[in-house]
Structures are given as C-alpha cells and as structure tokens.
Design a protein around this motif. Structure first.
Motif, PDB file in Angstrom:
ATOM      1  N   UNK A  63     -14.022  -9.254 -15.809  1.00  0.00           N
ATOM      2  CA  UNK A  63     -15.275  -9.509 -15.092  1.00  0.00           C
ATOM      3  C   UNK A  63     -16.319 -10.211 -15.953  1.00  0.00           C
ATOM      4  N   UNK A  64     -16.502  -9.743 -17.182  1.00  0.00           N
ATOM      5  CA  UNK A  64     -17.525 -10.323 -18.050  1.00  0.00           C
ATOM      6  C   UNK A  64     -17.226 -11.785 -18.364  1.00  0.00           C
ATOM      7  N   UNK A  65     -15.962 -12.102 -18.650  1.00  0.00           N
ATOM      8  CA  UNK A  65     -15.591 -13.480 -18.974  1.00  0.00           C
ATOM      9  C   UNK A  65     -15.809 -14.396 -17.781  1.00  0.00           C
ATOM     10  N   UNK A  66     -15.489 -13.907 -16.589  1.00  0.00           N
ATOM     11  CA  UNK A  66     -15.672 -14.718 -15.382  1.00  0.00           C
ATOM     12  C   UNK A  66     -17.153 -15.001 -15.152  1.00  0.00           C
ATOM     13  N   UNK A  67     -17.972 -13.977 -15.281  1.00  0.00           N
ATOM     14  CA  UNK A  67     -19.409 -14.155 -15.051  1.00  0.00           C
ATOM     15  C   UNK A  67     -20.020 -15.050 -16.128  1.00  0.00           C
ATOM     16  N   UNK A  68     -19.555 -14.916 -17.367  1.00  0.00           N
ATOM     17  CA  UNK A  68     -20.062 -15.780 -18.434  1.00  0.00           C
ATOM     18  C   UNK A  68     -19.790 -17.249 -18.112  1.00  0.00           C
ATOM     19  N   UNK A  69     -18.593 -17.526 -17.596  1.00  0.00           N
ATOM     20  CA  UNK A  69     -18.272 -18.898 -17.201  1.00  0.00           C
ATOM     21  C   UNK A  69     -19.205 -19.363 -16.083  1.00  0.00           C
ATOM     22  N   UNK A  70     -19.489 -18.492 -15.136  1.00  0.00           N
ATOM     23  CA  UNK A  70     -20.390 -18.864 -14.042  1.00  0.00           C
ATOM     24  C   UNK A  70     -21.796 -19.153 -14.561  1.00  0.00           C
ATOM     25  N   UNK A  71     -22.238 -18.370 -15.525  1.00  0.00           N
ATOM     26  CA  UNK A  71     -23.569 -18.587 -16.082  1.00  0.00           C
ATOM     27  C   UNK A  71     -23.641 -19.923 -16.817  1.00  0.00           C
ATOM     28  N   UNK A  84     -28.583 -24.910  -7.238  1.00  0.00           N
ATOM     29  CA  UNK A  84     -28.280 -24.602  -5.838  1.00  0.00           C
ATOM     30  C   UNK A  84     -26.850 -24.069  -5.709  1.00  0.00           C
ATOM     31  N   UNK A  85     -26.367 -23.449  -6.778  1.00  0.00           N
ATOM     32  CA  UNK A  85     -25.034 -22.844  -6.775  1.00  0.00           C
ATOM     33  C   UNK A  85     -25.153 -21.340  -7.011  1.00  0.00           C
ATOM     34  N   UNK A  86     -24.446 -20.572  -6.215  1.00  0.00           N
ATOM     35  CA  UNK A  86     -24.398 -19.124  -6.362  1.00  0.00           C
ATOM     36  C   UNK A  86     -22.997 -18.716  -6.802  1.00  0.00           C
ATOM     37  N   UNK A  87     -22.902 -17.773  -7.717  1.00  0.00           N
ATOM     38  CA  UNK A  87     -21.606 -17.287  -8.175  1.00  0.00           C
ATOM     39  C   UNK A  87     -21.149 -16.101  -7.351  1.00  0.00           C
ATOM     40  N   UNK A  88     -19.862 -16.059  -7.039  1.00  0.00           N
ATOM     41  CA  UNK A  88     -19.282 -14.950  -6.271  1.00  0.00           C
ATOM     42  C   UNK A  88     -18.056 -14.433  -7.007  1.00  0.00           C
ATOM     43  N   UNK A  89     -18.067 -13.162  -7.350  1.00  0.00           N
ATOM     44  CA  UNK A  89     -16.918 -12.517  -7.986  1.00  0.00           C
ATOM     45  C   UNK A  89     -16.360 -11.467  -7.033  1.00  0.00           C
ATOM     46  N   UNK A  90     -15.092 -11.621  -6.659  1.00  0.00           N
ATOM     47  CA  UNK A  90     -14.408 -10.688  -5.772  1.00  0.00           C
ATOM     48  C   UNK A  90     -13.137 -10.185  -6.459  1.00  0.00           C
ATOM     49  N   UNK A  91     -12.657  -9.003  -6.094  1.00  0.00           N
ATOM     50  CA  UNK A  91     -11.431  -8.501  -6.723  1.00  0.00           C
ATOM     51  C   UNK A  91     -10.202  -9.336  -6.391  1.00  0.00           C
ATOM     52  N   UNK A  92     -10.137  -9.838  -5.143  1.00  0.00           N
ATOM     53  CA  UNK A  92      -8.950 -10.556  -4.699  1.00  0.00           C
ATOM     54  C   UNK A  92      -9.259 -11.280  -3.402  1.00  0.00           C
ATOM     55  N   UNK A 147     -28.735 -22.066   3.804  1.00  0.00           N
ATOM     56  CA  UNK A 147     -29.882 -22.038   2.884  1.00  0.00           C
ATOM     57  C   UNK A 147     -29.837 -23.169   1.870  1.00  0.00           C
ATOM     58  N   UNK A 148     -28.845 -24.062   1.972  1.00  0.00           N
ATOM     59  CA  UNK A 148     -28.768 -25.199   1.061  1.00  0.00           C
ATOM     60  C   UNK A 148     -28.083 -24.908  -0.249  1.00  0.00           C
ATOM     61  N   UNK A 149     -27.254 -23.865  -0.287  1.00  0.00           N
ATOM     62  CA  UNK A 149     -26.567 -23.489  -1.524  1.00  0.00           C
ATOM     63  C   UNK A 149     -25.051 -23.622  -1.352  1.00  0.00           C
ATOM     64  N   UNK A 150     -24.362 -23.803  -2.454  1.00  0.00           N
ATOM     65  CA  UNK A 150     -22.916 -23.766  -2.501  1.00  0.00           C
ATOM     66  C   UNK A 150     -22.457 -22.579  -3.330  1.00  0.00           C
ATOM     67  N   UNK A 151     -21.167 -22.269  -3.252  1.00  0.00           N
ATOM     68  CA  UNK A 151     -20.633 -21.097  -3.952  1.00  0.00           C
ATOM     69  C   UNK A 151     -19.617 -21.502  -5.011  1.00  0.00           C
ATOM     70  N   UNK A 152     -19.669 -20.807  -6.128  1.00  0.00           N
ATOM     71  CA  UNK A 152     -18.645 -20.878  -7.171  1.00  0.00           C
ATOM     72  C   UNK A 152     -17.928 -19.533  -7.143  1.00  0.00           C
ATOM     73  N   UNK A 153     -16.631 -19.534  -6.807  1.00  0.00           N
ATOM     74  CA  UNK A 153     -15.907 -18.297  -6.498  1.00  0.00           C
ATOM     75  C   UNK A 153     -14.815 -18.042  -7.525  1.00  0.00           C
ATOM     76  N   UNK A 154     -14.677 -16.775  -7.910  1.00  0.00           N
ATOM     77  CA  UNK A 154     -13.594 -16.368  -8.809  1.00  0.00           C
ATOM     78  C   UNK A 154     -13.142 -14.963  -8.429  1.00  0.00           C
ATOM     79  N   UNK A 155     -11.923 -14.616  -8.821  1.00  0.00           N
ATOM     80  CA  UNK A 155     -11.381 -13.283  -8.548  1.00  0.00           C
ATOM     81  C   UNK A 155     -10.975 -12.602  -9.848  1.00  0.00           C
ATOM     82  N   UNK A 156     -11.140 -11.284  -9.878  1.00  0.00           N
ATOM     83  CA  UNK A 156     -10.834 -10.508 -11.082  1.00  0.00           C
ATOM     84  C   UNK A 156      -9.465  -9.851 -11.041  1.00  0.00           C
ATOM     85  N   UNK A 157      -8.800  -9.878  -9.869  1.00  0.00           N
ATOM     86  CA  UNK A 157      -7.514  -9.185  -9.695  1.00  0.00           C
ATOM     87  C   UNK A 157      -7.644  -7.704 -10.049  1.00  0.00           C
ATOM     88  N   UNK A 158      -8.812  -7.144  -9.730  1.00  0.00           N
ATOM     89  CA  UNK A 158      -9.110  -5.724  -9.960  1.00  0.00           C
ATOM     90  C   UNK A 158      -9.127  -5.352 -11.446  1.00  0.00           C
TER      91      UNK A 158
END
Length: 341
Positions: free
Chosen positions: A104-112, A60-68, A88-99
C-alpha cells in the motif's frame, strides 16, 4: 484562447466560466459544468492540463487504491467514482494492492509522485496502517471506503459491518438454524471481515448459542469445502454458513454442489455485498447488500468537499435469496470429498 472562447459561446457561458470548468471545476454548478464539458467535446477542445498543473500547482488527478478489481464490488465502486470525478473535472489514477498491506505505501508513494490532488483508499487495516497517519500529518486529503477506523477520526464511508452480519445471523436463527459458522478470507487482510465476525458472535451469543471459530479460506474469493465436511457430519450438523463476501459465497455454492451437499436443503449460505451476479444463480444468493455505487460517488464528493474526519455510515439491507431455507436436521449423505478440476 480562440478555442476556449468557442467553447464558452457554444455553452452559453462567459469565457471566465469556461476556463474555470478546466481549472476549478468544483466551483461550478453541475449543470453549468456539464454544458461546458459537452461543448468542449463537441468542438474537440483539449486543454493542456499538464502545462496548467505545472503552472498552477493544481492537480486534476485523484488516486484510487483498491484491494482488487476481480471482485465486482470494487469494479462497481470504481465505475461510480470515475463518473463522479469526471463530472467534477477530475481523472483517476487507479492501482490495486491484491490485499497485501505491505504494497500500500509503495503504491501511494507512486501516486504522490504523480501529484494527485487526493486519495480514495481501501486498505487492509485502517487502525494498524502506517500509511494513513503519514498522509494525515502531511495534510494530504484522503477518504477511506469500506474500512472502519476504530482508533482515529479519519473520513470513511462504509456500512455498519458488525450490525449487518448480526442481522443476517438473527435471520438464520429465526429459521431454526443453531449450528452456524462464518467463513472469510485471510483475516489479517481485512478489518471489515473481522468486524463482520464480531457481529456474528454478537447475534449467536444473544440467541444463547455458542459462536464457532472463523473458518479461514485460502483467499477472499476462493472457498475450500474440506473444513466444513466434519462439521456437516457432526452429531449436531452444520446447517448454515455466512460468508464475508459474495464471491466467496458463490465459490462455496459450487463447492457444495461438487461435494453432494444440497443448498439450501442441507446447507444455507449467505453472502455479503449484494452483487448482481448472486441474483442470477440458481439457487439465487441471499446477501447483505451494500450501496456500492452510492459509496463510490460519495467518496469523490467527500474528497473534493471535506466535512471533517468521521465515519459516514451507509444503509444496508438483507436480500433474501433461494440459498437460505429453514434448518435441515437430517444426516449428511453426500460425497465426502471435493472433486478438484
């Protein structure tokens, strides 16, 4: 299960419906889900989500990647996504890439590794990303926001960046501006900025004017006035600048004031995003407005209820502000340097 039964009774639903609110919230009507969540909050019921996830393999966790999150656009989007996900009953795991595309790949891998159920992403360049084909091949649900994939049919939410800037440029031309430039942060970090520049070029060419080279600023939120001074002092002086986002435009307003250049009497400035801060300035900022909250909410809806891989265009409009006026054709008489503090 006594606590869950209490929640069901208080919400006026069956025990099975109450349980579904915590296991498969997307299956319930929003009103029913709200009743169950409100009842749960009232009696202090906290289901063991971690144990349930390990047992059911359902996250029930969704990952969110934003530039900043320094740019209010992304902060507003995140707030809308968090609210919609919570409904919808979900929470967010949020990270930023600083553009930085390489992060990006490392951040998403951690989320997965955190076993997110899906991803909402804003990447540097959708078409050159090595991450997105990997996610698609693995059938990991994802939705792009702001990105506009040109070569792939991936689910994406955005405005028509090219058309939006073309319309802003046409408006400046209608006010008598002929020497117009566009300013953006590092171009390799934003496929949106490149599309906006193409829109500027489209409108200039259609008006019989020569598009100027992009003025690349040191960052997406910090302007440098030095490259504009020779253009303002040229025989055909620069009279308007279109910025790829509002924070860059706001920075440019300050830099212009420090250089002794009057906005809009000598230089008109247009931003992109439509953040509320721009309306509170003096002069207020003219800007292309994106429906940021709507984009955030719809991104969550699209992630949880996919309708196929395609780009969904959202409406935009030009917000007129005090930073734009008819073209000034006199000579520049202000300072010839920017004072750094």
């Amino acid at each position: 299960m006594t606590d869950l039964i209490s929640v069901a009774r208080l919400a006026g639903v069956s025990r099975a419906t109450a349980a579904r609110a915590f296991s498969d919230p997307h299956l319930l009507k929003p009103g029913t889900l709200q009743k169950v969540l409100a009842a749960s909050e009232q009696i202090g019921f906290r289901p063991n989500h971690i144990a349930r996830q390990l047992r059911t393999q359902h996250s029930t966790t969704l990952g969110v990647l934003l530039p900043s999150l320094l740019n209010p656009v992304f902060a507003m989007q995140l707030q809308a996504m968090e609210q919609q996900a919570r409904l919808a009953g979900y929470g967010l795991l949020v990270a930023t890439s600083d553009y930085q595309a390489e992060r990006e790949a490392a951040i998403v891998e951690h989320m997965l590794h955190q076993r997110v159920a899906g991803l909402v992403l804003t990447v540097a360049d959708a078409d050159s990303s090595a991450l997105l084909p990997t996610l698609a091949a693995a059938k990991m649900p994802f939705v792009l926001t702001h990105n506009v994939p040109q070569q792939h049919e991936w689910p994406a939410l955005c405005v028509d960046n090219r058309k939006a800037i073309a319309e802003a440029t046409v408006h400046l031309v209608s006010l008598g501006h002929r020497h117009i430039v566009m300013a953006a942060g590092p171009m390799q970090q934003s496929d949106r900025a490149r599309l906006r520049y193409l829109g500027y070029c489209d409108a200039m060419q259609q008006a019989g004017l020569t598009p100027q080279a992009m003025i690349e600023m040191p960052s997406h939120i910090q302007s440098d006035f030095h490259p504009l001074l020779p253009l303002i002092n040229s025989p055909s002086p620069l009279t308007a600048v279109i910025c790829s986002n509002d924070l860059l435009a706001i920075s440019l307003l300050g830099a212009a004031a420090r250089a002794g250049v009057s906005v809009p009497n000598q230089l008109s400035v247009v931003g992109f995003d439509g953040i509320e801060l721009g309306e509170q300035l003096s002069p207020s900022l003219a800007s292309v407005v994106q429906p940021i909250a709507l984009m955030g909410a719809r991104a969550i809806d699209l992630l949880l209820n996919p309708v196929g891989g395609k780009t969904h265009l959202l409406a935009h409009h030009l917000r007129l502000g005090e930073s734009v006026a008819p073209a000034f054709h006199g000579s520049f008489s202000g300072k010839h340097h920017v004072t750094h503090r």
